[in-house]
Design a protein around this motif. Sequence first.
Motif, mmCIF file in Angstrom:
data_model
loop_
_atom_site.group_PDB
_atom_site.id
_atom_site.type_symbol
_atom_site.label_atom_id
_atom_site.label_comp_id
_atom_site.label_asym_id
_atom_site.label_seq_id
_atom_site.Cartn_x
_atom_site.Cartn_y
_atom_site.Cartn_z
ATOM 1 N N CYS A 116 0.841 -1.197 0.000
ATOM 2 C CA CYS A 116 0.000 0.000 0.000
ATOM 3 C C CYS A 116 0.873 1.242 0.000
ATOM 4 C CB CYS A 116 -0.926 0.015 1.218
ATOM 5 S SG CYS A 116 -0.026 0.103 2.799
ATOM 6 N N ILE A 117 0.220 2.396 -0.233
ATOM 7 C CA ILE A 117 0.866 3.688 -0.029
ATOM 8 C C ILE A 117 0.629 4.082 1.421
ATOM 9 C CG2 ILE A 117 0.880 6.118 -0.663
ATOM 10 C CD1 ILE A 117 -0.112 5.330 -3.417
ATOM 11 N N ARG A 118 1.683 4.385 2.135
ATOM 12 C CA ARG A 118 1.563 4.640 3.570
ATOM 13 C C ARG A 118 1.643 6.134 3.880
ATOM 14 N NH1 ARG A 118 1.564 -0.118 6.108
ATOM 15 N NH2 ARG A 118 2.605 -1.904 5.125
ATOM 16 N N ASP A 119 0.862 6.514 4.910
ATOM 17 C CA ASP A 119 0.944 7.859 5.508
ATOM 18 C C ASP A 119 0.805 8.966 4.465
ATOM 19 O OD1 ASP A 119 1.337 6.826 8.102
ATOM 20 O OD2 ASP A 119 3.460 6.476 7.659
ATOM 21 N N VAL A 120 -0.374 9.019 3.840
ATOM 22 C CA VAL A 120 -0.677 10.101 2.920
ATOM 23 C C VAL A 120 -1.024 11.321 3.760
ATOM 24 C CG1 VAL A 120 -2.091 10.857 0.987
ATOM 25 C CG2 VAL A 120 -1.523 8.422 1.241
ATOM 26 N N ALA A 121 -0.148 12.323 3.771
ATOM 27 C CA ALA A 121 -0.270 13.453 4.681
ATOM 28 C C ALA A 121 -1.433 14.361 4.306
ATOM 29 C CB ALA A 121 1.032 14.254 4.678
ATOM 30 N N PRO A 122 -1.953 15.139 5.257
ATOM 31 C CA PRO A 122 -2.980 16.133 4.931
ATOM 32 C C PRO A 122 -2.489 17.081 3.854
ATOM 33 C CG PRO A 122 -2.769 15.877 7.308
ATOM 34 C CD PRO A 122 -1.640 15.113 6.697
#
Length: 369
Positions: A52-58
């Motif tokens: 997965c793609i992790r920690d998609v920031a605000p």
Amino acid sequence: MVEHPFLGGLSALPLIKSGRSRAVNAENPKGEKGKGGMAASHLGPSRKGSPCIRDVAPGATAVLADIDGPGIIEHIWITVTDQTEAGTFVLRDLVLRMYWDEETEPSVESPLGDFFCNGFGRGCTVNSQAIVVNPTRGFNCYFPMPFRRKARIEIENQHEAAIPALFYQIDYCLHDELPEQTAYFHARWKRQRITDKAEDYVILDNVKGRGQYVGTYMALTTLERYWWGEGEIKMYIDGDDEYPTICGTGTEDYFGGAWSFATQRDGKTVENTYCTTYMGYPYYSSHDEDVHNLYHNDDAPPMRGFYRWHILDPIRFHEDLKVTIQQIGVYKKGLFERQDDVASVAYWYQTEPHQPYGPLAQKEERWPR
């Protein structure tokens, strides 16, 4: 002669076609041949090292696909959490966009959940031909999405917290060329928090070009009492002005139901939700599900989600198209004009270029009541 890659179904499976199957996901983000699953984990090389793609920031945008064509996207699968410590409306805070052939204006723009018929920031099961949502929030789309030069799909995180994990896979097929008459997939989300009395809610307008309308998702929050579903859907086609060419007979009729979707059981009226191949009523709730909120009072108004796919009966247009639906109810004294909260996603194919959609509503204006 150009092969027609859209001919499908079970009867077409024995036919050998010339396309080349590919997929992009976090294990193979460029969809390269022979390069899937190369990332390593503690289990060793090629053992689920990048699921997965992790920690998609605000404020960040995650690019799910950046594919060179010609090709056709045949299936999309996505799943994310529906809440974080910052709030429970993640599915309305994430914005899905799709761009074809290096266009600067998206052809698809919608909150992630609504695109997959999961409005109100809430997940529900959907079992249809075009959209399938399996437990828990397994979002699937089977609308074919052709592109000649490039396809770009992205998700912007407008939520106040990071999205810890964004899982996805986009399955597509590369072709040498596409038929000349191939149109492009479009989808647009809209909302009117309080409809204007005696004025139809506009599902889709300002469509110029040639194409066909293939589906509607509607997330309805009723703000008045009594039966709400007498409003008729209208299709204004190729220059229609005051009156449309196609006018339906009522809201529950358009979504394939009848008699208010309701039955009497033990002296009580029961809402009958349903999912079928081309039309459905998958979601009903009159409860505030944010039980961890300090101010939780369980006082949400009734919320209903519906879909209708015009797959066997597309609405064909050659110049322009506008789609609206009335807000009309009925009670013992007869029909009356209503004001409700309506959100919708329109799905259609058309030639490019398309008219710009204008700015998407701010996230606070997208949140359910």
